[in-house]
Scaffold this active site. Structure first.
Site, PDB file in Angstrom:
ATOM      1  N   ASP A  14       0.819  -1.211   0.000  1.00 41.10           N
ATOM      2  CA  ASP A  14       0.000   0.000   0.000  1.00 41.10           C
ATOM      3  C   ASP A  14       0.853   1.262   0.000  1.00 41.10           C
ATOM      4  OD1 ASP A  14      -2.325  -1.466  -0.006  1.00 41.10           O
ATOM      5  OD2 ASP A  14      -2.707  -1.252   2.135  1.00 41.10           O
ATOM      6  N   ARG A  94      -0.324   3.262  17.635  1.00 38.48           N
ATOM      7  CA  ARG A  94      -0.761   4.279  16.672  1.00 38.48           C
ATOM      8  C   ARG A  94      -0.625   5.715  17.154  1.00 38.48           C
ATOM      9  NH1 ARG A  94       0.615   0.603  13.521  1.00 38.48           N
ATOM     10  NH2 ARG A  94      -0.943  -0.382  12.170  1.00 38.48           N
ATOM     11  N   ASP A 123      -7.396   1.938  12.124  1.00 37.93           N
ATOM     12  CA  ASP A 123      -6.175   2.739  12.111  1.00 37.93           C
ATOM     13  C   ASP A 123      -6.372   4.134  11.534  1.00 37.93           C
ATOM     14  OD1 ASP A 123      -4.604   0.921  13.418  1.00 37.93           O
ATOM     15  OD2 ASP A 123      -3.765   0.031  11.609  1.00 37.93           O
ATOM     16  N   SER A 177      -2.561 -10.362   6.210  1.00 40.72           N
ATOM     17  CA  SER A 177      -2.296  -8.961   6.535  1.00 40.72           C
ATOM     18  C   SER A 177      -1.840  -8.925   7.984  1.00 40.72           C
ATOM     19  CB  SER A 177      -3.572  -8.127   6.357  1.00 40.72           C
ATOM     20  OG  SER A 177      -3.351  -6.795   6.808  1.00 40.72           O
TER      21      SER A 177
END
Length: 407
Positions: A14, A94, A123, A177
């Protein structure tokens, strides 16, 4: 001079595709930032990859100790577990990543920050709430939600990269993932997308083994805490990050900390994932064992409730809020006397108590013993029960008077 954008860069497909996409659609100078929370070999070759894709530079920010000391420890002290299972491995990291993105954006004079989180996940919320709280003036570009983003699959991203002269070792059907840091690794996708499927643990696990493959002999471990902070393992003093690394190795070897959960995402959908948190599971359990010896009943009860609230707050990306500061202040107050030693045995996925001691233990053998001690008279219980049950008795008398059945 071109405006600059800071890209949260992992080196995955990505964010690899996002570099030429940003240059093509916004004419930005792209500055990549990889925040190292303990991704291990995932960082190999990142600088060459980022520059080959068109980035002007790459920052790799090692924040492992900051992550462990300032983000993991408060969550351990809170016993923060989301929906009774998830130990917040991704969620905790995060806000720190958002903080570092803002710091680099300020340093570089960037006008925008871009991330590659999808429009379905948590996220995007965590990154953007962090950026908004720390830098409300900086533009946020969420590639997957942008109208100029036309890619909708790994195949289309790979084709886009090839069309821009980028040939990298990504396959469309490759693997799960994953998100990894020093605390955990998560797995989503492939057979896990159907909750009816059993996880393929043979190919899935990274940090450990299943309990069936763990050793036949258990392993004793002793840990000490000071004011709710872990300070040693088996008599060896270590910083928190090294304690987590040590416990990861031990826990992984004994099949500790593997969970399969269908969780409720912030955006409303359910998602299924498998998490490996061997060291974190041990650390949380050890801390809880010590707390149950030290905290009084009322504080312990409220703290359990606060821990659940704290977990939801972290999961939802609300780290940089007054509420988090207030809840953490309460939690820190409860940790003043959480000092002592915890011993346990690791055996085939289990953490088995083997003794807990503390100079601040509220356990009093003279009171708790079945034999009568000096501090407790069995006859005292009669008056207590009469008062404690008075409202029940009064109501029963009234119902009896009225000829009503209670139950």
């Amino acid at each position: 001079m071109k405006e600059k954008v800071v890209l949260a860069y992992s080196g995955g497909l990505d964010t690899t595709a996002i570099i030429p996409w940003l240059k093509e659609n916004f004419d930005y100078e792209v500055i990549c930032v990889c925040v190292d929370c303990g991704q291990e070999e995932e960082l190999d070759g990142l600088e060459e990859r980022a520059k080959a894709c068109g980035a002007s530079k790459l920052y790799i920010e090692n924040v492992i100790d900051e992550f462990c000391d300032e983000y993991v420890v408060p969550c351990v002290q809170a016993n923060a577990v989301y929906e009774n299972k998830y130990l917040l491995g991704t969620s905790m990291a995060r806000p720190l990543i958002a903080k570092k993105l803002v710091e680099i954006a300020r340093k570089e004079g960037a006008t925008a920050i871009c991330h590659g989180a999808t429009g379905k996940g948590n996220d995007q919320i965590r990154f953007e709430l962090g950026i908004k709280a720390l830098a409300p003036d900086i533009r946020i570009i969420a590639a997957w939600r942008n109208d100029k983003w036309t890619m909708d699959s790994r195949e289309s991203e790979i084709e886009y990269c090839k069309a821009h002269g980028i040939h990298l070792p990504f396959s469309a059907d490759s693997s799960y993932s994953r998100d990894r840091n020093i605390w955990h690794i998560s797995h989503e996708g492939l057979e896990l997308e159907n909750p009816a499927n059993e996880p393929n643990y043979e190919h899935l696990l990274v940090l450990g083994v299943t309990p069936e493959k763990a050793p036949e002999e258990g392993e004793y471990v002793t840990m000490t805490f000071e004011k709710g902070v872990p300070v040693s393992v088996n008599g060896k003093a270590m910083k928190v990050s090294d304690i987590i690394r040590t416990l990861n190795e031990m826990g992984g070897r004994h099949g500790i900390g593997i969970i399969d959960i269908v969780e409720n995402r912030v955006v409303g959908m359910k998602s299924r994932g498998v998490y490996e948190t061997p060291g974190g599971t041990i650390l949380m359990e050890a801390h809880q064992q010590l707390e149950e010896l030290i905290l009084d009943r009322d504080t312990y009860a409220l703290k359990k409730e606060m821990g659940s609230r704290f977990a939801s707050l972290v999961y939802e990306g609300k780290w940089f809020t007054p509420l988090r500061l207030a809840e953490q202040a309460f939690i820190e107050e409860t940790q003043k006397y959480v000092t002592g030693e915890v011993k346990f045995r690791l055996y085939k996925g289990n953490i088995i108590k083997a003794g807990t001691t503390s100079p601040y233990s509220l356990y009093n053998e003279s009171i708790a013993s079945f034999t009568t001690g000096d501090l407790y008279d069995h006859h005292d219980a009669e008056g207590f029960i009469n008062l404690f049950g008075l409202s029940c008795k009064v109501r029963a008398m009234k119902m009896q008077e009225q000829g009503e059945n209670l139950f």
